[in-house]
Design a protein around this motif. Structure first.
Motif, PDB file in Angstrom:
ATOM      1  N   LYS A  14       0.369  -0.688   0.390  1.00  0.00           N
ATOM      2  CA  LYS A  14      -0.099  -0.042  -0.150  1.00  0.00           C
ATOM      3  C   LYS A  14       0.724   1.326  -0.514  1.00  0.00           C
ATOM      4  CE  LYS A  14      -3.562  -2.735   0.157  1.00  0.00           C
ATOM      5  NZ  LYS A  14      -4.989  -2.751  -1.070  1.00  0.00           N
ATOM      6  N   GLY A  15       2.336   0.846   0.541  1.00  0.00           N
ATOM      7  CA  GLY A  15       3.092   2.224   0.471  1.00  0.00           C
ATOM      8  C   GLY A  15       4.040   2.602  -0.706  1.00  0.00           C
ATOM      9  N   GLY A  16       5.451   3.940  -0.601  1.00  0.00           N
ATOM     10  CA  GLY A  16       5.932   3.616  -1.847  1.00  0.00           C
ATOM     11  C   GLY A  16       6.706   3.157  -1.335  1.00  0.00           C
ATOM     12  N   LEU A  17       7.524   2.470  -2.226  1.00  0.00           N
ATOM     13  CA  LEU A  17       9.615   2.328  -2.252  1.00  0.00           C
ATOM     14  C   LEU A  17       9.603   2.963  -0.845  1.00  0.00           C
ATOM     15  CD1 LEU A  17      10.391  -0.582  -3.874  1.00  0.00           C
ATOM     16  CD2 LEU A  17      11.739   1.151  -4.278  1.00  0.00           C
ATOM     17  N   PRO A  18      10.632   1.387   0.434  1.00  0.00           N
ATOM     18  CA  PRO A  18      10.913   2.699   1.146  1.00  0.00           C
ATOM     19  C   PRO A  18      12.105   2.570   0.730  1.00  0.00           C
ATOM     20  CG  PRO A  18       9.778   0.402   1.371  1.00  0.00           C
ATOM     21  CD  PRO A  18       9.768   0.491   0.304  1.00  0.00           C
ATOM     22  N   TYR A  19      13.027   3.789   1.092  1.00  0.00           N
ATOM     23  CA  TYR A  19      14.403   3.597   1.277  1.00  0.00           C
ATOM     24  C   TYR A  19      15.293   3.291   2.879  1.00  0.00           C
ATOM     25  CZ  TYR A  19      14.079   8.268   3.131  1.00  0.00           C
ATOM     26  OH  TYR A  19      13.362   9.498   4.350  1.00  0.00           O
ATOM     27  N   TRP A  20      16.617   3.095   2.393  1.00  0.00           N
ATOM     28  CA  TRP A  20      17.025   3.146   3.615  1.00  0.00           C
ATOM     29  C   TRP A  20      18.394   3.844   3.392  1.00  0.00           C
ATOM     30  CZ3 TRP A  20      21.727  -0.987   3.358  1.00  0.00           C
ATOM     31  CH2 TRP A  20      22.552  -1.091   4.203  1.00  0.00           C
TER      32      TRP A  20
END
Length: 356
Positions: A123-129
């Motif tokens: 459901k979200g956006g692509l996470p970043y680290w």
């Protein structure tokens, strides 16, 4: 009460700043750009809730289980996840140490984000680290939350000697090299379908391997390296400093993330096959965030500022010219051919995401 007022003022300021960036006019003011009103929010991995972390991991595993759709284009792919890996293999010699490196990868991440959302329920956006925060901590690398076996990506592989005569990049301080032994991406739940090598027509199901190098992480993934990239005055200098050199003479955010996790023998350390490790997408998400932060420093000008070689390492233009806004890139069956100018502004309706 004072603290509440200060927090409220800061929140209003941040909200106003966000609105200003998303409302400001740009040189490309077509319909596809002007209607981005509710951008997908890409969040830092460590800021996600426990349930969201688990949901994202399940979505990645879902792509790893779904059968490939484009076998005629990527014969070696057995899963949808492999198809992304395969496109990177097929174009690997054309998308690194070139002017369009960061823009091609922006497009690549967009395609992965779309697949996770539309095919696997994310459901979200692509996470970043944000690896700088982890690297600056006193916590040992193998204890970082992102490598947690229950709510992260699992950790390192066991120590493996580099085989004699192996054609691998020498990474100082490497500590592993074997199959990941814990977490959601062990061979029980996830298999890398392609590589090693540069032939995406050959399937080779194998375990995910990691080869942590805390030494490389500490040296390269630092605020000072980030600052050295973001302070570049034009796109050509920015792009070249972002990729740096294929050695350790200069600190390097791109290489620091890849070789800090992948070392010499891990998938992340393989220039062609690094998308085999799901951490690839979070690492490149942070690089794309850096690109957007750089663009925002002079947005009107930097939305149309591109440069750098078409061909790998051709910084003196011996083989060809530099890229322009009309230079075309594609993702094979995963995304139609686009001109670079169509990918410069993440506020466009057909892109429409932001970093929070």
């Amino acid at each position: 009460m004072l603290g509440f007022r200060i927090t409220s003022v800061l929140l209003l300021a941040l909200t106003a700043s966000f609105a200003e960036v998303f409302a400001s006019p740009t040189p490309d003011s077509g319909k596809s750009h002007s209607r981005c009103e509710d951008p997908i929010k890409r969040k830092e991995w460590n800021s996600l809730s426990r349930s969201d972390k688990k949901s994202y991991i399940k979505a990645v595993q879902c792509l790893g289980r779904k059968p490939a759709k484009y076998k005629s284009f990527i014969p070696g792919a057995t899963s949808r996840y492999d198809e992304f890996h395969g496109v990177h293999v097929q174009q690997g010699g054309e998308i690194h140490f070139v002017g369009h490196f960061i823009i091609w990868h922006r497009y690549f991440l967009m395609a992965m984000e779309k697949a996770l959302r539309e095919e696997c329920g994310w459901k979200g956006g692509l996470p970043y680290w944000d690896w700088i925060k982890d690297a600056a901590s006193d916590i040992p690398m193998d204890k970082w939350t992102i490598f947690d076996p229950k709510i992260g990506f699992g950790g390192n592989g066991p120590w493996v000697e580099i085989p004699e005569g192996a054609n691998v990049f020498p990474v100082p301080g490497r500590t592993g090299g074997g199959c990941v032994i814990d977490g959601p991406f062990t061979s029980k739940d996830f298999l890398v379908g392609l590589g090693p090598g540069t032939n995406a027509s050959v399937s080779n199901l194998h375990c995910l391997k990691r080869d942590f190098s805390p030494e490389i992480v500490k040296k390269n993934l630092r605020q000072s390296t980030w600052d050295a990239v973001i302070e570049q005055s034009d796109y050509g200098r920015f792009a070249k400093r972002l990729e740096a050199e294929p050695n350790w003479d200069m600190t390097n955010l791109h290489g620091g993330g890849h070789f800090g996790v992948g070392g010499s023998l891990g998938d992340m350390g393989d220039a062609y096959n690094s998308p085999g490790d799901p951490l690839f997408y979070l690492h490149h998400g942070n690089l794309d965030r850096l690109f957007w932060e750089w663009q925002k420093k002079d947005l009107r000008r930097r939305l149309t500022d591109v440069s750098g070689p078409i061909y790998m390492f051709d910084y003196n233009n011996v083989k060809g010219a530099n890229i322009t806004l009309d230079f075309e890139i594609g993702l094979g069956p995963l995304g139609k051919t686009k001109k670079l100018k169509e990918l410069m502004d993440i506020r466009r309706k057909d892109i429409c995401y932001t970093y929070v």
